[in-house]
Design a protein around this motif. Structure first.
Motif, PDB file in Angstrom:
ATOM      1  N   LYS A   1       0.878  -1.173   0.000  1.00  0.00           N
ATOM      2  CA  LYS A   1       0.000   0.000   0.000  1.00  0.00           C
ATOM      3  C   LYS A   1       0.912   1.219   0.000  1.00  0.00           C
ATOM      4  O   LYS A   1       1.346   1.699   1.048  1.00  0.00           O
ATOM      5  N   LEU A   2       1.226   1.706  -1.184  1.00  0.00           N
ATOM      6  CA  LEU A   2       2.179   2.803  -1.328  1.00  0.00           C
ATOM      7  C   LEU A   2       1.522   4.149  -1.093  1.00  0.00           C
ATOM      8  O   LEU A   2       0.334   4.334  -1.394  1.00  0.00           O
ATOM      9  N   LYS A   3       2.309   5.077  -0.569  1.00  0.00           N
ATOM     10  CA  LYS A   3       1.853   6.447  -0.362  1.00  0.00           C
ATOM     11  C   LYS A   3       2.786   7.402  -1.091  1.00  0.00           C
ATOM     12  O   LYS A   3       3.925   7.057  -1.402  1.00  0.00           O
ATOM     13  N   LEU A   4       2.303   8.590  -1.334  1.00  0.00           N
ATOM     14  CA  LEU A   4       3.078   9.584  -2.080  1.00  0.00           C
ATOM     15  C   LEU A   4       4.173  10.173  -1.193  1.00  0.00           C
ATOM     16  O   LEU A   4       3.908  10.696  -0.114  1.00  0.00           O
ATOM     17  N   ILE A   5       5.420  10.064  -1.656  1.00  0.00           N
ATOM     18  CA  ILE A   5       6.547  10.684  -0.969  1.00  0.00           C
ATOM     19  C   ILE A   5       6.637  12.135  -1.425  1.00  0.00           C
ATOM     20  O   ILE A   5       6.235  12.472  -2.546  1.00  0.00           O
ATOM     21  N   ASP A   6       7.152  13.015  -0.560  1.00  0.00           N
ATOM     22  CA  ASP A   6       7.224  14.421  -0.948  1.00  0.00           C
ATOM     23  C   ASP A   6       8.309  14.615  -2.005  1.00  0.00           C
ATOM     24  O   ASP A   6       9.255  13.817  -2.120  1.00  0.00           O
ATOM     25  N   LYS A   7       8.180  15.672  -2.766  1.00  0.00           N
ATOM     26  CA  LYS A   7       9.030  15.911  -3.925  1.00  0.00           C
ATOM     27  C   LYS A   7      10.501  16.056  -3.545  1.00  0.00           C
ATOM     28  O   LYS A   7      11.389  15.568  -4.254  1.00  0.00           O
ATOM     29  N   GLN A   8      10.764  16.731  -2.436  1.00  0.00           N
ATOM     30  CA  GLN A   8      12.147  16.952  -2.017  1.00  0.00           C
ATOM     31  C   GLN A   8      12.842  15.629  -1.695  1.00  0.00           C
ATOM     32  O   GLN A   8      13.983  15.395  -2.107  1.00  0.00           O
ATOM     33  N   SER A   9      12.164  14.760  -0.980  1.00  0.00           N
ATOM     34  CA  SER A   9      12.743  13.457  -0.642  1.00  0.00           C
ATOM     35  C   SER A   9      12.916  12.601  -1.892  1.00  0.00           C
ATOM     36  O   SER A   9      13.913  11.881  -2.032  1.00  0.00           O
TER      37      SER A   9
ATOM     38  N   ILE B   1       2.926  12.623 -12.224  1.00  0.00           N
ATOM     39  CA  ILE B   1       2.342  11.540 -11.428  1.00  0.00           C
ATOM     40  C   ILE B   1       1.419  12.105 -10.354  1.00  0.00           C
ATOM     41  O   ILE B   1       0.327  11.579 -10.115  1.00  0.00           O
ATOM     42  N   ARG B   2       1.838  13.184  -9.701  1.00  0.00           N
ATOM     43  CA  ARG B   2       0.989  13.800  -8.678  1.00  0.00           C
ATOM     44  C   ARG B   2      -0.320  14.289  -9.283  1.00  0.00           C
ATOM     45  O   ARG B   2      -1.405  14.104  -8.705  1.00  0.00           O
ATOM     46  N   ASN B   3      -0.255  14.882 -10.471  1.00  0.00           N
ATOM     47  CA  ASN B   3      -1.472  15.356 -11.142  1.00  0.00           C
ATOM     48  C   ASN B   3      -2.356  14.183 -11.565  1.00  0.00           C
ATOM     49  O   ASN B   3      -3.587  14.267 -11.476  1.00  0.00           O
TER      50      ASN B   3
ATOM     51  N   GLN C   1       0.772   4.083 -10.484  1.00  0.00           N
ATOM     52  CA  GLN C   1       1.433   5.364 -10.695  1.00  0.00           C
ATOM     53  C   GLN C   1       2.485   5.610  -9.608  1.00  0.00           C
ATOM     54  O   GLN C   1       3.594   6.062  -9.902  1.00  0.00           O
ATOM     55  N   LEU C   2       2.145   5.322  -8.360  1.00  0.00           N
ATOM     56  CA  LEU C   2       3.100   5.510  -7.263  1.00  0.00           C
ATOM     57  C   LEU C   2       4.298   4.579  -7.404  1.00  0.00           C
ATOM     58  O   LEU C   2       5.420   4.922  -7.002  1.00  0.00           O
ATOM     59  N   LEU C   3       4.071   3.414  -7.977  1.00  0.00           N
ATOM     60  CA  LEU C   3       5.159   2.456  -8.178  1.00  0.00           C
ATOM     61  C   LEU C   3       6.234   3.036  -9.096  1.00  0.00           C
ATOM     62  O   LEU C   3       7.417   2.700  -8.969  1.00  0.00           O
ATOM     63  N   LYS C   4       5.834   3.898 -10.018  1.00  0.00           N
ATOM     64  CA  LYS C   4       6.802   4.533 -10.917  1.00  0.00           C
ATOM     65  C   LYS C   4       7.783   5.406 -10.142  1.00  0.00           C
ATOM     66  O   LYS C   4       8.929   5.577 -10.570  1.00  0.00           O
ATOM     67  N   LEU C   5       7.338   5.958  -9.021  1.00  0.00           N
ATOM     68  CA  LEU C   5       8.234   6.729  -8.163  1.00  0.00           C
ATOM     69  C   LEU C   5       9.130   5.782  -7.349  1.00  0.00           C
ATOM     70  O   LEU C   5      10.322   6.032  -7.187  1.00  0.00           O
ATOM     71  N   TYR C   6       8.532   4.720  -6.850  1.00  0.00           N
ATOM     72  CA  TYR C   6       9.268   3.777  -5.995  1.00  0.00           C
ATOM     73  C   TYR C   6      10.507   3.209  -6.676  1.00  0.00           C
ATOM     74  O   TYR C   6      11.582   3.138  -6.072  1.00  0.00           O
ATOM     75  N   ILE C   7      10.378   2.792  -7.928  1.00  0.00           N
ATOM     76  CA  ILE C   7      11.481   2.092  -8.578  1.00  0.00           C
ATOM     77  C   ILE C   7      12.672   3.006  -8.833  1.00  0.00           C
ATOM     78  O   ILE C   7      13.762   2.528  -9.151  1.00  0.00           O
ATOM     79  N   ARG C   8      12.495   4.314  -8.683  1.00  0.00           N
ATOM     80  CA  ARG C   8      13.597   5.250  -8.912  1.00  0.00           C
ATOM     81  C   ARG C   8      14.168   5.813  -7.606  1.00  0.00           C
ATOM     82  O   ARG C   8      15.018   6.685  -7.651  1.00  0.00           O
ATOM     83  N   VAL C   9      13.669   5.327  -6.474  1.00  0.00           N
ATOM     84  CA  VAL C   9      14.059   5.908  -5.195  1.00  0.00           C
ATOM     85  C   VAL C   9      14.895   4.927  -4.399  1.00  0.00           C
ATOM     86  O   VAL C   9      14.597   3.741  -4.323  1.00  0.00           O
ATOM     87  N   GLU C  10      15.975   5.431  -3.787  1.00  0.00           N
ATOM     88  CA  GLU C  10      16.859   4.602  -2.993  1.00  0.00           C
ATOM     89  C   GLU C  10      16.412   4.632  -1.525  1.00  0.00           C
ATOM     90  O   GLU C  10      15.729   5.534  -1.094  1.00  0.00           O
TER      91      GLU C  10
END
Length: 404
Positions: free
Chosen positions: A214-222, A326-328, A392-401
């Motif tokens: 259950k993924l949640k949106l991480i803030d842009k800065q992080s 993605i946020r939009n 959509q959130l998964l697209k952010l996850y795969i690029r984040v360490e």
């Protein structure tokens, strides 16, 4: 007010880290054994290659032993042995040695980030398939309700047609609609089989036994700070910076230390008290290459450095645009969920009204079934849109360490 915003950001980040860390325990090993081994070998190969590169400025020590035989003399065959150790080692390269070590470290980190990104993308592909499998099963469930409504519509139009109240074209359209929906249902089944086959190429686990996150949106800065693509490109830029310095140093003076140890048999036919069997030769040399391609080589390294630095700036813009998009898109999906929830309430009320009318004899049970099926369809739509949000959130996850 500002403090509350900071706390809110920290809460969202901590929530994201907590949720995805729980997910990591279960899905970190989602890849098949062979796929995991391939990535392990890539990591090991990168470490070993970087170690070799960091020590490449150290020249090898040459150790040699030889034995010669000659029958030149009438006294018989004479043999002489010789053992030697030779060293020719640069000890100063106008900073080239220091920057060569720094270059190998930057290359190691860039390759490590790239391999980590590839691994995350493959895990992301597998998890995305799990989401798509869940989504397509919901779509099949939704389509079955639609086919039920199609059957009711055909029956109602057939009754009206037989009573002479409706033209045959309306009945034809209803039959065609049912056929199209049933065909679409078969296509969904085919797509489900294809998704399972694609998943089996990435994982040897049963998809139905894996729990979805259950993924949640991480803030842009992080997201920007932990982005693997940006880290990789930043390391590439640093790598090119050190490479330019190494290239410069290649055409500057180099100081080398050379030494040789020899231990060999003296010729017994020519004895000399002034010669030692074991002796040393040592000294130093200063060299500087004069290469007609030196200027072009240096300029090329400078251009590569500038290109890598520009790629970092371009990557930052791309990351910002991707995150905003993605946020939009999440906002649009939230609106779809809200509309479906609103329709659910409407169909819920209509279903109650229709059931009362059925009891009053003003409507048939088929009318109530249509409302009930439509109500279920809008409930399923909300679940489908929620899965779309996770994809959509998964697209952010795969690029984040650090969020595995």
């Amino acid at each position: 007010m500002r403090g509350s915003n900071v706390l809110k950001r920290l809460y969202l980040l901590c929530s994201f880290l907590f949720v995805t860390s729980l997910w990591a325990d279960e899905l970190e090993s989602i890849l098949s054994e062979n796929k995991s081994l391939l990535f392990d070998y890539q990591f090991q190969s990168n470490e070993l290659q970087s170690d070799i590169l960091s020590k490449s400025w150290i020249n090898p020590v040459t150790v040699r032993y030889g034995k010669d035989y000659t029958t030149r003399f009438k006294t018989g065959t004479i043999d002489t042995g010789n053992f030697s150790v030779y060293i020719d080692q640069p000890i100063f390269r106008s900073g080239g040695i220091y920057y060569a070590i720094k270059y190998s470290g930057a290359l190691r980190n860039a390759n490590r980030a790239d391999i980590t990104l590839q691994r995350r993308q493959m895990i992301g592909d597998a998890v995305s398939i799990l989401f798509q499998l869940k989504k397509i099963r919901l779509e099949q469930q939704k389509m079955r309700y639609q086919v039920k409504n199609d059957l009711i519509d055909i029956q109602q139009k057939r009754d009206s047609y037989e009573a002479g109240l409706l033209d045959s074209s309306f009945l034809d359209q209803a039959i065609l609609k049912k056929s199209q929906d049933e065909t679409a249902l078969l296509e969904m089944k085919l797509n489900e089989m294809e998704l399972k086959q694609r998943f089996s190429l990435l994982s040897d686990k049963a998809p139905e036994k894996l729990r979805l996150p259950k993924l949640k949106l991480i803030d842009k800065q992080s997201y920007t700070r932990e982005n693997l693509e940006l880290k990789r490109d930043s390391m590439r830029a640093l790598e090119m910076d050190y490479k330019e310095k190494v290239t410069w140093a290649k055409y500057l003076p180099t100081v080398s230390l050379n030494a040789q140890y020899n231990n060999g048999d003296l010729n017994p036919l020519f004895p000399s008290p002034n010669l030692n069997e074991a002796y040393y030769n040592y000294g130093f040399s200063v060299s500087m290459p004069l290469d007609v391609n030196a200027f072009s080589d240096i300029e090329l390294s400078k251009v590569e450095k500038l290109r890598a630095a520009t790629e970092v700036l371009d990557r930052k813009d791309t990351i910002s645009e991707e995150y905003d998009w993605i946020r939009n898109s999440l906002g649009i999906l939230d609106r779809k969920i809200a509309l479906a929830r609103k329709d659910e309430k409407i169909y819920g009320n209509l279903y109650k009204v229709t059931k009362n009318l059925v009891q009053a004899g003003e409507k048939t049970s088929l009318d109530a079934d249509v409302m009930k099926n439509s109500l279920q369809i809008r409930k399923i739509d909300q679940r489908i849109y929620s899965i779309d949000k996770q994809i959509q959130l998964l697209k952010l996850y795969i690029r984040v360490e650090n969020v595995l």
